[in-house]
Design a protein around this motif. Sequence first.
Motif, PDB file in Angstrom:
ATOM      1  N   PHE A 198     -12.825  -8.500  -8.212  1.00 40.78           N
ATOM      2  CA  PHE A 198     -13.589  -7.194  -7.816  1.00 40.78           C
ATOM      3  C   PHE A 198     -12.596  -6.300  -7.417  1.00 40.78           C
ATOM      4  CE2 PHE A 198     -16.255 -10.855  -7.308  1.00 40.78           C
ATOM      5  CZ  PHE A 198     -17.558 -10.278  -7.309  1.00 40.78           C
ATOM      6  N   PHE A 199     -13.178  -4.774  -7.414  1.00 41.50           N
ATOM      7  CA  PHE A 199     -12.211  -3.717  -7.082  1.00 41.50           C
ATOM      8  C   PHE A 199     -13.195  -2.727  -5.926  1.00 41.50           C
ATOM      9  CE2 PHE A 199     -11.530  -5.152 -11.323  1.00 41.50           C
ATOM     10  CZ  PHE A 199     -10.150  -5.003 -11.697  1.00 41.50           C
ATOM     11  N   THR A 200     -12.425  -2.320  -5.173  1.00 43.07           N
ATOM     12  CA  THR A 200     -12.969  -1.212  -4.463  1.00 43.07           C
ATOM     13  C   THR A 200     -12.054   0.091  -4.750  1.00 43.07           C
ATOM     14  OG1 THR A 200     -11.442  -1.765  -2.312  1.00 43.07           O
ATOM     15  CG2 THR A 200     -13.766  -2.882  -2.286  1.00 43.07           C
ATOM     16  N   TYR A 201     -12.926   0.991  -4.593  1.00 45.88           N
ATOM     17  CA  TYR A 201     -12.550   2.541  -4.730  1.00 45.88           C
ATOM     18  C   TYR A 201     -13.067   3.196  -3.631  1.00 45.88           C
ATOM     19  CZ  TYR A 201     -10.955   2.325  -9.587  1.00 45.88           C
ATOM     20  OH  TYR A 201     -10.513   2.151 -10.473  1.00 45.88           O
ATOM     21  N   SER A 202     -12.138   3.776  -2.669  1.00 44.91           N
ATOM     22  CA  SER A 202     -12.534   4.581  -1.564  1.00 44.91           C
ATOM     23  C   SER A 202     -11.764   5.706  -1.513  1.00 44.91           C
ATOM     24  CB  SER A 202     -12.398   3.729  -0.186  1.00 44.91           C
ATOM     25  OG  SER A 202     -10.881   3.139  -0.211  1.00 44.91           O
ATOM     26  N   TYR A 203     -12.407   6.676  -1.084  1.00 39.86           N
ATOM     27  CA  TYR A 203     -11.735   8.171  -0.900  1.00 39.86           C
ATOM     28  C   TYR A 203     -11.630   8.451   0.560  1.00 39.86           C
ATOM     29  CZ  TYR A 203     -13.453   9.267  -5.745  1.00 39.86           C
ATOM     30  OH  TYR A 203     -13.564   9.122  -7.190  1.00 39.86           O
ATOM     31  N   TRP A 204     -10.394   9.001   0.703  1.00 39.28           N
ATOM     32  CA  TRP A 204     -10.094   9.521   2.361  1.00 39.28           C
ATOM     33  C   TRP A 204      -9.457  10.634   2.447  1.00 39.28           C
ATOM     34  CZ3 TRP A 204     -11.045   5.721   5.808  1.00 39.28           C
ATOM     35  CH2 TRP A 204     -11.502   4.393   5.316  1.00 39.28           C
TER      36      TRP A 204
END
Length: 99
Positions: free
Chosen positions: A50-56
């Motif tokens: 699984f991969f999480t992509y998050s923008y901060w």
Amino acid sequence: MLVRIVKMGFAPENIKTFLNNFEENKLRIRGFEGCEFLELYRGKDNSNQFFTYSYWKDEAALENYRHSDLFKNVWAKTKILFNEKPEAWSVDKIWGSEK
């Protein structure tokens, strides 16, 4: 904007537990101050990955999250489920094709 990509691998018997934990916390993570985007992906060729992509907003926002009780609780429940060492990258977004 800082983009955080995290790759995680789970034993098949732990995937449901991981997905339940993510479901319970995804809106809290997305609502955390400085988080502008969050998605979860599952590997096509390896359904245990699984991969999480998050923008901060910036690196400080990500660090605030990483030192928060929310992160500590989510990560404590997640890391015990891994069957391989997680990998994480912080990258700068150069271009996007948002519609």
